[in-house]
Design a protein around this motif. Structure first.
Motif, PDB file in Angstrom:
ATOM      1  N   GLY A 185      23.109  88.964  41.373  1.00  0.00           N
ATOM      2  CA  GLY A 185      22.812  88.050  40.279  1.00  0.00           C
ATOM      3  C   GLY A 185      24.091  87.455  39.748  1.00  0.00           C
ATOM      4  N   GLY A 186      23.949  86.629  38.718  1.00  0.00           N
ATOM      5  CA  GLY A 186      25.121  86.017  38.123  1.00  0.00           C
ATOM      6  C   GLY A 186      24.781  84.739  37.406  1.00  0.00           C
ATOM      7  N   LEU A 187      25.817  83.989  37.077  1.00  0.00           N
ATOM      8  CA  LEU A 187      25.676  82.743  36.330  1.00  0.00           C
ATOM      9  C   LEU A 187      25.508  81.572  37.294  1.00  0.00           C
ATOM     10  CD1 LEU A 187      25.800  81.312  33.524  1.00  0.00           C
ATOM     11  CD2 LEU A 187      28.252  80.980  33.971  1.00  0.00           C
ATOM     12  N   LEU A 188      24.458  80.814  37.071  1.00  0.00           N
ATOM     13  CA  LEU A 188      24.187  79.604  37.830  1.00  0.00           C
ATOM     14  C   LEU A 188      24.309  78.424  36.874  1.00  0.00           C
ATOM     15  CD1 LEU A 188      23.186  79.113  40.822  1.00  0.00           C
ATOM     16  CD2 LEU A 188      20.912  78.796  39.830  1.00  0.00           C
ATOM     17  N   VAL A 189      25.163  77.461  37.211  1.00  0.00           N
ATOM     18  CA  VAL A 189      25.339  76.262  36.388  1.00  0.00           C
ATOM     19  C   VAL A 189      24.762  75.087  37.165  1.00  0.00           C
ATOM     20  CG1 VAL A 189      26.962  74.809  35.125  1.00  0.00           C
ATOM     21  CG2 VAL A 189      27.433  77.262  35.397  1.00  0.00           C
ATOM     22  N   VAL A 190      23.837  74.369  36.546  1.00  0.00           N
ATOM     23  CA  VAL A 190      23.055  73.359  37.256  1.00  0.00           C
ATOM     24  C   VAL A 190      23.075  72.042  36.499  1.00  0.00           C
ATOM     25  CG1 VAL A 190      20.747  72.783  38.121  1.00  0.00           C
ATOM     26  CG2 VAL A 190      21.559  75.134  38.229  1.00  0.00           C
ATOM     27  N   ASP A 191      23.162  70.949  37.249  1.00  0.00           N
ATOM     28  CA  ASP A 191      22.981  69.607  36.692  1.00  0.00           C
ATOM     29  C   ASP A 191      21.484  69.386  36.530  1.00  0.00           C
ATOM     30  OD1 ASP A 191      22.704  66.928  36.136  1.00  0.00           O
ATOM     31  OD2 ASP A 191      23.989  66.229  37.764  1.00  0.00           O
ATOM     32  N   PRO A 192      20.972  69.257  35.286  1.00  0.00           N
ATOM     33  CA  PRO A 192      19.520  69.180  35.087  1.00  0.00           C
ATOM     34  C   PRO A 192      18.889  67.890  35.606  1.00  0.00           C
ATOM     35  CG  PRO A 192      20.660  68.785  33.024  1.00  0.00           C
ATOM     36  CD  PRO A 192      21.712  69.200  34.007  1.00  0.00           C
TER      37      PRO A 192
END
Length: 360
Positions: free
Chosen positions: A278-285
């Protein structure tokens, strides 16, 4: 308390008192919603509201706002209400109304003159709508459920209702997602995310509250392979994009933030997987493009990421329990992030920290 700039400890109390109880009565006390454990008798189909006192006028110049979603309007757990009454007489603040409720971990949502709470009685998850000041019951909607918690931590909803104008969204422990009309509770669309995305419920069922952002409803579904995160058309439920793979949903909720002029969604994922990942996912919405990934998870199989990301200026703080600790990531001018500081001393289990005057 931690300095968010360098991670030094300013003041910290790490006392814990773990008690298991059923949260089963909803109270409104002088305009403040609270949930406490008290015995009650409840018959499905009957909503009995007890009125205790009439609401008082707000203090002169008071500024209030809706709390329509988990962690509030700014998604940071901080209320921006000001000029509220600071002193109370004997017997105040007064209990205004109370109503029995079933098993639930979900926080109520308040929008306009309505309060929504999501709970379970028998074989149904129930969304009840009340007038926020009088407690008058306006409508109820049911979702059939057979969910049983494998650790015996209660079978009621975990994710909080999310209100967006004329619509309210609920996400039950089995992954059943519904969009309802706030006016009368009519189901506008529904979707079984466990079936659609082959995403079996996590250790404690589904517990991540969805996020409404512009025309999208962003949901951590956490399928075993992919996707981890999806965006649906909030009006129709149509799938717009999907992002991430291998990371299960966990119990943190997605957080939106404008980071260096770019809108991003920060999702801390990690649930029932072996080995634990798992972890941090950064996404362009806008289209679901993953702009950054940061693996972050306890090495224990029976662990989850459950504390939502905390955004402060151009930094994001993530944390987890089970010996994991916390890390602050600094946004870079050219995109991406780097570790600003990390600590083993602040490992948040389910609570999400807030930022106050430069400190966590």
């Amino acid at each position: 308390m931690f300095n968010r700039i360098d991670g030094t400890i300013a003041r910290i109390s790490m006392q814990a008192d773990f008690r298991r109880f059923s949260l089963n009565r909803l109270f409104l006390i002088a305009g403040v919603v609270s949930i406490v454990a008290v015995p009650h008798a409840y018959a499905d189909g009957m909503v009995s509201v007890k009125n205790h006192a009439a609401p008082r006028e707000l203090a002169a110049g008071a500024r209030t706002e809706d709390w329509a979603a988990f962690l509030g309007p700014a998604h940071n757990g901080v209320s921006r209400e000001t000029h509220l009454r600071k002193t109370f007489g004997e017997g105040e603040p007064r209990l205004l109304w109370s109503v029995a409720r079933g098993a639930s971990y979900a926080a109520p949502a308040v929008a306009g003159d309505r309060l929504f709470h999501f709970h379970r009685e028998g074989e149904h998850d129930l969304l009840d709508c009340h007038h926020r000041e009088t407690g008058a019951h306006i409508w109820r909607q049911r979702i059939s459920t057979g969910y049983t918690d494998r650790f015996n931590f209660g079978d009621g909803p975990r994710a909080s209702p999310v209100v967006d104008g004329e619509r309210v969204y609920v996400f039950n422990p089995e992954g059943k997602l519904q969009c309802l009309a706030t006016a009368d509770g009519k189901v506008l669309w529904s979707q079984d995310t466990a079936e659609k995305f082959d995403a079996r419920p996590d250790f404690f069922g589904v517990g991540s509250t969805p996020l409404v952002l512009d025309d999208r409803l962003i949901v951590q579904v956490g399928a075993p392979v992919r996707p981890s995160l999806v965006a649906l058309n909030k009006l129709t439920g149509e799938l717009l994009w999907q992002a991430g793979q291998d990371w299960r949903a966990g119990y943190a909720s997605p957080i939106p933030a404008n980071m260096r002029g770019e809108m991003r969604v920060f999702a801390l994922l990690g649930g029932d997987s072996d080995p634990p990942v798992g972890g941090l996912l950064v996404v362009d919405p806008a289209g679901g493009r993953v702009t950054f990934e940061f693996p972050f998870r306890s090495r224990r199989y029976e662990s989850v990421n459950a504390s939502s990301p905390v955004i402060a200026d151009d930094r994001v703080f993530i944390s987890s329990s089970y010996g994991t600790g916390g890390v602050a990531l600094q946004a870079l001018a050219g995109g991406g992030f780097e570790v600003a500081w990390k600590t083993r001393d602040l490992g948040c289990h389910f609570a999400t920290p807030i930022v106050r005057e430069g400190y966590l």
